[in-house]
Motif scaffolding. Structure first.
Motif, PDB file in Angstrom:
ATOM      1  N   ALA A 160       0.821  -1.217   0.000  1.00  0.00           N
ATOM      2  CA  ALA A 160       0.000   0.000   0.000  1.00  0.00           C
ATOM      3  C   ALA A 160       0.852   1.263   0.000  1.00  0.00           C
ATOM      4  CB  ALA A 160      -0.925  -0.009   1.216  1.00  0.00           C
ATOM      5  N   ARG A 161       2.165   1.104   0.061  1.00  0.00           N
ATOM      6  CA  ARG A 161       3.050   2.260   0.139  1.00  0.00           C
ATOM      7  C   ARG A 161       3.943   2.359  -1.091  1.00  0.00           C
ATOM      8  NH1 ARG A 161       4.812   1.502   6.534  1.00  0.00           N
ATOM      9  NH2 ARG A 161       2.673   1.162   7.283  1.00  0.00           N
ATOM     10  N   ASP A 162       4.534   3.512  -1.257  1.00  0.00           N
ATOM     11  CA  ASP A 162       5.434   3.748  -2.375  1.00  0.00           C
ATOM     12  C   ASP A 162       6.819   3.200  -2.027  1.00  0.00           C
ATOM     13  OD1 ASP A 162       6.876   4.637  -4.509  1.00  0.00           O
ATOM     14  OD2 ASP A 162       6.589   6.778  -4.116  1.00  0.00           O
ATOM     15  N   VAL A 163       7.274   2.217  -2.788  1.00  0.00           N
ATOM     16  CA  VAL A 163       8.616   1.667  -2.570  1.00  0.00           C
ATOM     17  C   VAL A 163       9.477   1.879  -3.827  1.00  0.00           C
ATOM     18  CG1 VAL A 163       7.938  -0.007  -0.822  1.00  0.00           C
ATOM     19  CG2 VAL A 163       7.818  -0.655  -3.230  1.00  0.00           C
ATOM     20  N   SER A 164       9.093   2.855  -4.637  1.00  0.00           N
ATOM     21  CA  SER A 164       9.800   3.083  -5.898  1.00  0.00           C
ATOM     22  C   SER A 164      11.216   3.604  -5.692  1.00  0.00           C
ATOM     23  CB  SER A 164       9.009   4.050  -6.781  1.00  0.00           C
ATOM     24  OG  SER A 164       8.859   5.307  -6.140  1.00  0.00           O
ATOM     25  N   ASP A 165      11.538   4.048  -4.460  1.00  0.00           N
ATOM     26  CA  ASP A 165      12.891   4.528  -4.187  1.00  0.00           C
ATOM     27  C   ASP A 165      13.876   3.401  -3.913  1.00  0.00           C
ATOM     28  OD1 ASP A 165      11.463   4.095  -1.670  1.00  0.00           O
ATOM     29  OD2 ASP A 165      13.282   4.867  -0.713  1.00  0.00           O
ATOM     30  N   ALA A 211       6.473  -9.487  -6.432  1.00  0.00           N
ATOM     31  CA  ALA A 211       5.234  -8.746  -6.205  1.00  0.00           C
ATOM     32  C   ALA A 211       5.520  -7.281  -5.907  1.00  0.00           C
ATOM     33  CB  ALA A 211       4.450  -9.380  -5.048  1.00  0.00           C
ATOM     34  N   LEU A 212       6.609  -7.021  -5.185  1.00  0.00           N
ATOM     35  CA  LEU A 212       6.962  -5.647  -4.837  1.00  0.00           C
ATOM     36  C   LEU A 212       7.736  -4.948  -5.955  1.00  0.00           C
ATOM     37  CD1 LEU A 212       8.033  -6.245  -1.135  1.00  0.00           C
ATOM     38  CD2 LEU A 212       5.950  -5.081  -1.908  1.00  0.00           C
ATOM     39  N   PHE A 213       8.531  -5.748  -6.712  1.00  0.00           N
ATOM     40  CA  PHE A 213       9.390  -5.179  -7.754  1.00  0.00           C
ATOM     41  C   PHE A 213       9.192  -5.998  -9.038  1.00  0.00           C
ATOM     42  CE2 PHE A 213      11.605  -4.967  -3.582  1.00  0.00           C
ATOM     43  CZ  PHE A 213      11.354  -3.626  -3.322  1.00  0.00           C
ATOM     44  N   PRO A 214       8.206  -5.659  -9.848  1.00  0.00           N
ATOM     45  CA  PRO A 214       7.691  -6.574 -10.875  1.00  0.00           C
ATOM     46  C   PRO A 214       8.591  -6.878 -12.066  1.00  0.00           C
ATOM     47  CG  PRO A 214       6.034  -4.934 -10.249  1.00  0.00           C
ATOM     48  CD  PRO A 214       7.327  -4.496  -9.662  1.00  0.00           C
ATOM     49  N   ALA A 228      20.443 -14.346  -7.115  1.00  0.00           N
ATOM     50  CA  ALA A 228      20.733 -12.951  -7.446  1.00  0.00           C
ATOM     51  C   ALA A 228      19.712 -12.480  -8.478  1.00  0.00           C
ATOM     52  CB  ALA A 228      22.146 -12.813  -7.995  1.00  0.00           C
ATOM     53  N   LEU A 229      19.087 -11.326  -8.199  1.00  0.00           N
ATOM     54  CA  LEU A 229      18.034 -10.788  -9.049  1.00  0.00           C
ATOM     55  C   LEU A 229      18.345  -9.334  -9.381  1.00  0.00           C
ATOM     56  CD1 LEU A 229      15.051 -12.056  -6.864  1.00  0.00           C
ATOM     57  CD2 LEU A 229      15.720 -13.044  -9.057  1.00  0.00           C
ATOM     58  N   SER A 230      17.839  -8.882 -10.525  1.00  0.00           N
ATOM     59  CA  SER A 230      17.972  -7.466 -10.848  1.00  0.00           C
ATOM     60  C   SER A 230      16.850  -7.039 -11.778  1.00  0.00           C
ATOM     61  CB  SER A 230      19.330  -7.156 -11.495  1.00  0.00           C
ATOM     62  OG  SER A 230      19.457  -7.823 -12.737  1.00  0.00           O
ATOM     63  N   GLY A 231      16.561  -5.744 -11.746  1.00  0.00           N
ATOM     64  CA  GLY A 231      15.595  -5.123 -12.630  1.00  0.00           C
ATOM     65  C   GLY A 231      16.077  -3.735 -12.958  1.00  0.00           C
ATOM     66  N   GLU A 232      15.206  -2.915 -13.504  1.00  0.00           N
ATOM     67  CA  GLU A 232      15.593  -1.553 -13.865  1.00  0.00           C
ATOM     68  C   GLU A 232      15.882  -0.748 -12.597  1.00  0.00           C
ATOM     69  OE1 GLU A 232      16.660   1.575 -16.104  1.00  0.00           O
ATOM     70  OE2 GLU A 232      16.090  -0.404 -16.882  1.00  0.00           O
ATOM     71  N   GLY A 233      17.165  -0.433 -12.376  1.00  0.00           N
ATOM     72  CA  GLY A 233      17.555   0.389 -11.239  1.00  0.00           C
ATOM     73  C   GLY A 233      17.502  -0.293  -9.901  1.00  0.00           C
ATOM     74  N   ILE A 234      17.466  -1.639  -9.879  1.00  0.00           N
ATOM     75  CA  ILE A 234      17.350  -2.354  -8.605  1.00  0.00           C
ATOM     76  C   ILE A 234      18.039  -3.707  -8.706  1.00  0.00           C
ATOM     77  CG2 ILE A 234      15.124  -3.391  -9.229  1.00  0.00           C
ATOM     78  CD1 ILE A 234      14.306  -3.100  -6.280  1.00  0.00           C
ATOM     79  N   ASN A 279      16.573  -1.282   0.800  1.00  0.00           N
ATOM     80  CA  ASN A 279      17.354  -0.049   0.872  1.00  0.00           C
ATOM     81  C   ASN A 279      16.877   0.918  -0.201  1.00  0.00           C
ATOM     82  OD1 ASN A 279      18.983  -1.183   2.900  1.00  0.00           O
ATOM     83  ND2 ASN A 279      20.247  -2.195   1.347  1.00  0.00           N
ATOM     84  N   GLY A 280      16.422   2.090   0.228  1.00  0.00           N
ATOM     85  CA  GLY A 280      15.939   3.090  -0.715  1.00  0.00           C
ATOM     86  C   GLY A 280      16.564   4.444  -0.474  1.00  0.00           C
ATOM     87  N   THR A 281      16.400   5.321  -1.430  1.00  0.00           N
ATOM     88  CA  THR A 281      16.944   6.665  -1.287  1.00  0.00           C
ATOM     89  C   THR A 281      16.139   7.507  -0.305  1.00  0.00           C
ATOM     90  OG1 THR A 281      15.646   7.390  -3.198  1.00  0.00           O
ATOM     91  CG2 THR A 281      17.908   6.655  -3.615  1.00  0.00           C
ATOM     92  N   GLN A 282      14.883   7.113  -0.067  1.00  0.00           N
ATOM     93  CA  GLN A 282      14.030   7.856   0.859  1.00  0.00           C
ATOM     94  C   GLN A 282      13.927   7.185   2.222  1.00  0.00           C
ATOM     95  OE1 GLN A 282      12.802  10.884  -0.074  1.00  0.00           O
ATOM     96  NE2 GLN A 282      13.981  10.484  -1.945  1.00  0.00           N
ATOM     97  N   ALA A 283      14.137   5.878   2.263  1.00  0.00           N
ATOM     98  CA  ALA A 283      13.967   5.173   3.532  1.00  0.00           C
ATOM     99  C   ALA A 283      14.702   3.840   3.504  1.00  0.00           C
ATOM    100  CB  ALA A 283      12.482   4.922   3.816  1.00  0.00           C
TER     101      ALA A 283
END
Length: 304
Positions: A114-119, A166-169, A194-200, A220-224
């Motif tokens: 329900a929260r923004d985890v795009s960072d 689910a969190l990082f599609p 080991a996993l990766s996506g765009e910027g993660i 680990n995010g840039t905002q939190a």
């Protein structure tokens, strides 16, 4: 009538939860299952497939012939070809069916969704336990988990892989290292993906070896900076910790409620992240890719 095929601990849990939710239910042990007589029945509205992974395809084929939606325990299959065959077999029934990733209903996971985890740019998910102490009156060597085809820790504990996606599609598998056991050829006792996506990028680790049960994650995010303890049902964001009411069986009941609703109405409103089978192809393929990418780097010492 909801038929639960499979009389292990998960099958028995499904029977109890369905009864508690007011559904008519019949539990059938796989060793006693008679497909010829079962597929002639007209009273079955849904089928829970709680068998070993390597016999699920034939039950999905039967359900498709009967036109009955299914609840399939995870993982769906351990190869991309097997996943594709099941999806091709079910067709439109997948929209009224469910895949058993009940960890999506964990209150911490629901809160994150329900929260923004795009960072978030990096993550770790970790789950481990001593497989000899996993369930009462349960023997690993005699279980589905000890089979080279459809067993092993990566498939058994693949909830964390599914949660990461689910969190990082857009995650893809970069590589997998595994530790085996000399008595169980081809069965992984510890795997690190080991996993990766765009910027993660990040890792998912699971094992049968930990002397104490662990289930934790860091995002680990840039905002939190977010830390998850799924056993304690705590979410720490920077220095602030939230605690959630949690009972493991609540997740089973929540996913079962959603599936019962789908049986009656394919467009029924569902909880966020509900693992409707028609929406779960990417997760199933990711798990199959990880299983196929395993590279064994040694063996663990564990006595049974």
């Amino acid at each position: 009538m909801i038929a639960v095929i499979g009389a292990g601990s998960i099958g028995r849990r499904h029977v109890g939860n369905l009864q508690d939710l007011g559904a008519a239910v019949e539990g059938i042990a796989w060793r006693d299952f008679d497909r010829g007589s079962f597929e002639k029945r007209s009273d079955v509205k849904g089928i829970v497939i709680a068998t070993a992974t390597d016999v699920r395809l034939e039950l999905v084929q039967m359900a498709a012939q009967m036109g009955v939606p299914v609840y399939v325990e995870k993982p769906l299959h351990w190869t991309r070809d097997g996943v594709a065959e099941i999806y091709d077999t079910l067709g439109d029934l997948a929209h009224r069916s469910m895949l058993g990733f009940m960890a999506r209903y964990h209150p911490v996971v629901q809160a994150l969704a329900a929260r923004d985890v795009s960072d978030v740019y990096g993550f770790t998910f970790e789950i481990g336990h001593d497989v000899r102490q996993w369930r009462q009156n349960w023997s690993f060597p005699k279980s589905y988990a000890a089979k080279a085809q459809g067993g092993g820790v990566l498939l058994d504990l693949c909830h964390e892989l599914d949660m990461a996606l689910a969190l990082f599609p857009d995650l893809k598998v970069d590589g997998v290292t595994s530790v085996g056991h000399r008595e169980f050829e081809g069965v992984d006792f510890a795997s690190r993906i080991a996993l990766s996506g765009e910027g993660i990028s990040g890792t998912v680790a699971m094992d049968y070896l930990s002397p104490v049960s662990i289930r934790r994650s860091d995002l680990n995010g840039t905002q939190a900076a977010r830390s998850l303890d799924l056993l304690a049902a705590k979410l720490t964001t920077n220095a602030e910790t939230e605690s959630f009411a949690y009972d493991r069986n609540d997740m089973f009941r929540a996913i079962t409620r959603d599936w019962l609703a789908l049986i009656e109405d394919a467009d029924a409103p569902l909880r966020p992240l509900a693992p409707r089978l028609s929406d779960m192809r990417a997760s199933c393929d990711l798990i199959a890719d990880a299983w196929g990418a395993r590279r064994f780097v040694g063996t663990a010492e564990m006595t049974f």
